[in-house]
Design a protein around this motif. Structure first.
Motif, mmCIF file in Angstrom:
data_model
loop_
_atom_site.group_PDB
_atom_site.id
_atom_site.type_symbol
_atom_site.label_atom_id
_atom_site.label_comp_id
_atom_site.label_asym_id
_atom_site.label_seq_id
_atom_site.Cartn_x
_atom_site.Cartn_y
_atom_site.Cartn_z
ATOM 1 N N GLU A 129 0.824 -1.216 0.000
ATOM 2 C CA GLU A 129 0.000 0.000 0.000
ATOM 3 C C GLU A 129 0.854 1.259 0.000
ATOM 4 O O GLU A 129 0.510 2.261 -0.641
ATOM 5 C CB GLU A 129 -0.933 0.008 1.215
ATOM 6 N N GLN A 130 1.983 1.226 0.735
ATOM 7 C CA GLN A 130 2.846 2.402 0.775
ATOM 8 C C GLN A 130 3.512 2.667 -0.564
ATOM 9 O O GLN A 130 3.719 3.819 -0.945
ATOM 10 C CB GLN A 130 3.896 2.244 1.870
ATOM 11 N N LEU A 131 3.851 1.587 -1.288
ATOM 12 C CA LEU A 131 4.398 1.778 -2.636
ATOM 13 C C LEU A 131 3.369 2.451 -3.531
ATOM 14 O O LEU A 131 3.711 3.331 -4.332
ATOM 15 C CB LEU A 131 4.810 0.432 -3.230
ATOM 16 N N GLY A 132 2.099 2.040 -3.401
ATOM 17 C CA GLY A 132 1.038 2.687 -4.171
ATOM 18 C C GLY A 132 0.906 4.152 -3.825
ATOM 19 O O GLY A 132 0.725 5.002 -4.706
ATOM 20 N N GLN A 133 1.025 4.481 -2.540
ATOM 21 C CA GLN A 133 0.913 5.881 -2.123
ATOM 22 C C GLN A 133 2.103 6.700 -2.604
ATOM 23 O O GLN A 133 1.949 7.841 -3.044
ATOM 24 C CB GLN A 133 0.801 5.969 -0.606
ATOM 25 N N LYS A 134 3.307 6.116 -2.529
ATOM 26 C CA LYS A 134 4.492 6.821 -3.009
ATOM 27 C C LYS A 134 4.431 7.078 -4.509
ATOM 28 O O LYS A 134 4.893 8.107 -4.996
ATOM 29 C CB LYS A 134 5.751 6.003 -2.687
ATOM 30 N N ALA A 135 3.830 6.120 -5.230
ATOM 31 C CA ALA A 135 3.796 6.240 -6.690
ATOM 32 C C ALA A 135 2.689 7.170 -7.171
ATOM 33 O O ALA A 135 2.924 8.048 -8.009
ATOM 34 C CB ALA A 135 3.641 4.857 -7.325
ATOM 35 N N PHE A 136 1.485 6.991 -6.662
ATOM 36 C CA PHE A 136 0.342 7.719 -7.208
ATOM 37 C C PHE A 136 -0.535 8.367 -6.144
ATOM 38 O O PHE A 136 -1.693 8.681 -6.404
ATOM 39 C CB PHE A 136 -0.514 6.781 -8.069
ATOM 40 N N GLY A 137 -0.010 8.502 -4.934
ATOM 41 C CA GLY A 137 -0.777 9.147 -3.884
ATOM 42 C C GLY A 137 -1.952 8.304 -3.433
ATOM 43 O O GLY A 137 -1.880 7.071 -3.376
ATOM 44 N N LEU A 138 -3.062 8.969 -3.149
ATOM 45 C CA LEU A 138 -4.243 8.279 -2.633
ATOM 46 C C LEU A 138 -4.803 7.282 -3.642
ATOM 47 O O LEU A 138 -5.282 6.210 -3.270
ATOM 48 C CB LEU A 138 -5.315 9.297 -2.250
ATOM 49 N N VAL A 139 -4.739 7.622 -4.928
ATOM 50 C CA VAL A 139 -5.252 6.709 -5.965
ATOM 51 C C VAL A 139 -4.480 5.385 -5.952
ATOM 52 O O VAL A 139 -5.064 4.300 -5.999
ATOM 53 C CB VAL A 139 -5.177 7.369 -7.350
ATOM 54 N N GLY A 140 -3.159 5.466 -5.873
ATOM 55 C CA GLY A 140 -2.346 4.254 -5.818
ATOM 56 C C GLY A 140 -2.589 3.448 -4.568
ATOM 57 O O GLY A 140 -2.626 2.212 -4.594
ATOM 58 N N LYS A 141 -2.775 4.144 -3.443
ATOM 59 C CA LYS A 141 -3.060 3.467 -2.183
ATOM 60 C C LYS A 141 -4.402 2.744 -2.239
ATOM 61 O O LYS A 141 -4.537 1.596 -1.799
ATOM 62 C CB LYS A 141 -3.053 4.497 -1.053
ATOM 63 N N LEU A 142 -5.418 3.424 -2.816
ATOM 64 C CA LEU A 142 -6.727 2.804 -2.972
ATOM 65 C C LEU A 142 -6.668 1.594 -3.896
ATOM 66 O O LEU A 142 -7.293 0.562 -3.625
ATOM 67 C CB LEU A 142 -7.727 3.831 -3.510
ATOM 68 N N ALA A 143 -5.933 1.712 -4.993
ATOM 69 C CA ALA A 143 -5.835 0.609 -5.948
ATOM 70 C C ALA A 143 -5.182 -0.609 -5.305
ATOM 71 O O ALA A 143 -5.647 -1.742 -5.466
ATOM 72 C CB ALA A 143 -5.054 1.047 -7.177
ATOM 73 N N ALA A 144 -4.086 -0.396 -4.558
ATOM 74 C CA ALA A 144 -3.401 -1.512 -3.913
ATOM 75 C C ALA A 144 -4.267 -2.138 -2.829
ATOM 76 O O ALA A 144 -4.427 -3.368 -2.775
ATOM 77 C CB ALA A 144 -2.070 -1.042 -3.325
ATOM 78 N N SER A 145 -4.842 -1.301 -1.957
ATOM 79 C CA SER A 145 -5.672 -1.820 -0.866
ATOM 80 C C SER A 145 -6.914 -2.527 -1.395
ATOM 81 O O SER A 145 -7.281 -3.605 -0.916
ATOM 82 C CB SER A 145 -6.089 -0.678 0.069
ATOM 83 N N GLY A 146 -7.572 -1.928 -2.385
ATOM 84 C CA GLY A 146 -8.773 -2.537 -2.953
ATOM 85 C C GLY A 146 -8.492 -3.868 -3.616
ATOM 86 O O GLY A 146 -9.263 -4.830 -3.463
ATOM 87 N N SER A 147 -7.375 -3.971 -4.354
ATOM 88 C CA SER A 147 -7.038 -5.221 -5.034
ATOM 89 C C SER A 147 -6.716 -6.323 -4.037
ATOM 90 O O SER A 147 -7.132 -7.476 -4.206
ATOM 91 C CB SER A 147 -5.840 -4.992 -5.974
ATOM 92 N N ILE A 148 -5.955 -5.982 -2.982
ATOM 93 C CA ILE A 148 -5.628 -6.977 -1.961
ATOM 94 C C ILE A 148 -6.896 -7.472 -1.265
ATOM 95 O O ILE A 148 -7.078 -8.667 -1.032
ATOM 96 C CB ILE A 148 -4.637 -6.385 -0.940
ATOM 97 N N THR A 149 -7.793 -6.535 -0.948
ATOM 98 C CA THR A 149 -9.040 -6.899 -0.272
ATOM 99 C C THR A 149 -9.904 -7.797 -1.144
ATOM 100 O O THR A 149 -10.407 -8.843 -0.700
ATOM 101 C CB THR A 149 -9.824 -5.635 0.116
#
Length: 445
Positions: free
Chosen positions: A135-155
């Protein structure tokens, strides 16, 4: 040359920094930082080490520099194999029945290679991005959108039937399942009872299920011949089932963090062995399941055995073993989902038992409703495989790599390869989802 510079240019990432500690000619401060960082990013070049060192200055020492891994190479292979194998193995024979043996092997080979390549991208991105959390890699790469994409996919991946076993008992259950599938191939002769005909016979004549194995139906010899290339309306589920079966990426970084004497090269060797072992296991399970039932195999292999054999003690033991494994691994499956939800909505809040319990109960309730109302496991494999699995294998690792790995230009071979991988993931996801929805609409009518 200054003493600090001497220390800088003589300590390589692959050398043991302890050999320099007693040398009075060296400046201790700078090499000590590099030596400490060496345990976490052993194969990173000096430029990247400086970047990671600066990015990790604000973190606690045990989270970065002074948190050496303790898990052996063999145990890491075992853990990653556990993370890969799961309920997807139940649908592989169905995928082979709707693609043919040759096409299935081709698809299985490509999906396993692509999954391994995405692990390579993920590890390299983790080194560059200075984080071992998806999730942190997603946030570092694309901010909240990347964090949402990573968290949503894992869930999504964990909620949809994904039984990413992390206990030895669970992996042994899957090995036992494979052994039973191989043995049953030599016990069940073709032609056998068509499950649909069996159902009609039971409803119309009230034949007891115990005598079903002795009923013979006229079937053409052609139905007992293996096919090597098959295309039909169900072929579209093959790639999603395979991608669903190979998703282990949320577990890659935690396993990497705990690997003893960790380095990217060492973790890639762990991944290669684990993926090859699961490739063989998946191929054998799919092949022997298909060669037992041919075109009559159902989306859930154990259900096919039940229809043909009726009450069978060995199959009941297999079902019990899988049930025990699932029950024991419920906390492990829920953990990454709950972690993603908490990290997404409450990243700075202190631990709360009320929030912890509420999230857990909500996950269990939603999962049970999904199991009750989704018609077949094929739909779960297809939908999750085409969406969350495609995101975790193809799209997110390549997107993170393109965004976070700054030292390579967009014209480099590595970046071009990641772009092509990203594009292929988008095509797989959109194409598979569109065809699956069309199949649902067609069957609804």
């Amino acid at each position: 040359m200054k003493k600090a510079e001497v220390g800088r240019f003589n300590i390589s990432p692959d050398e043991d920094s302890s050999s320099y500690s007693s040398n009075s000619d060296f400046n201790y401060s700078y090499p000590t930082k590099q030596a400490a960082l060496k345990s976490h990013y052993a194969d990173v070049d000096p430029e990247n080490q400086n970047f990671l060192l600066e990015s990790n200055l604000g973190k606690k020492k045990y989270e970065t520099d002074f948190h050496p891994g303790t898990t052996s190479f063999g145990m890491s292979v075992f853990n990653l194999s556990n993370a890969i194998v799961g309920s997807g193995i139940l649908g592989l024979s169905y995928a082979m029945a709707n693609t043919g043996i040759a096409l299935f092997i081709i698809l299985l080979t490509f999906v396993s290679i692509f999954s391994l390549y995405s692990v390579h991208l993920l590890l390299k991105t983790a080194n560059e991005g200075g984080s071992l959390l998806y999730e942190q890699l997603g946030q570092k790469a694309f901010g909240l959108v990347g964090k949402l994409a990573a968290s949503g996919s894992i869930t999504m991946q964990n909620i949809g039937g994904y039984l990413g076993y992390t206990s030895g008992l669970s992996l042994l259950c899957m090995v036992f399942f494979l052994i039973v599938v191989i043995c049953k191939k030599f016990e069940i002769a073709c032609p056998f009872e068509d499950p649909s005909i069996i159902s009609e016979a039971v409803n119309s004549t009230f034949i007891p299920s115990t005598v079903l194995p002795h009923i013979a139906f006229n079937m053409t010899d052609d139905s007992c011949r293996p096919r090597y290339f098959t295309f039909n309306s169900q072929t579209v589920y093959a790639v999603p089932i395979l991608t669903f079966s190979f998703v282990c990426h949320p577990a890659i970084l935690p396993i990497y963090e705990e690997l003893k004497d960790r380095s990217r090269r060492r973790m890639m060797n762990v991944s290669k062995i684990s993926f090859f072992a699961m490739f063989l296991m998946y191929l054998l399970a799919a092949l022997f399941g298909y060669l037992t039932f041919y075109e009559h195999v159902e989306s859930e292999l154990l259900h096919t055995y039940s229809n043909v054999l009726g009450t069978d003690i060995l199959l009941l033991i297999v079902r019990l073993a899988v049930l025990v494994a699932v029950t024991l691994t419920v906390p492990v499956v829920i953990f990454p989902i709950r972690g993603s939800i908490t990290h997404l909505f409450c990243p700075t809040k202190d631990f709360s038992w009320w929030r912890h319990t509420l999230i857990t109960v909500s996950i269990l309730a939603f999962t049970n409703l999904l199991v009750i109302f989704v018609p077949t496991i094929r739909d779960i494999f297809g939908f999750i495989g085409a969406s969350a699995a495609a995101m975790l294998i193809f799209i997110l690792p390549s997107a993170f790599y393109i965004k976070l790995v700054k030292k390579e230009s967009m014209k480099s071979v590595q970046k071009i390869g990641a772009l092509l991988f990203l594009f292929s993931g988008i095509v797989v996801m959109i194409g598979s989802m569109a065809l699956i929805v069309l199949d649902w609409v067609h069957n609804a009518h």
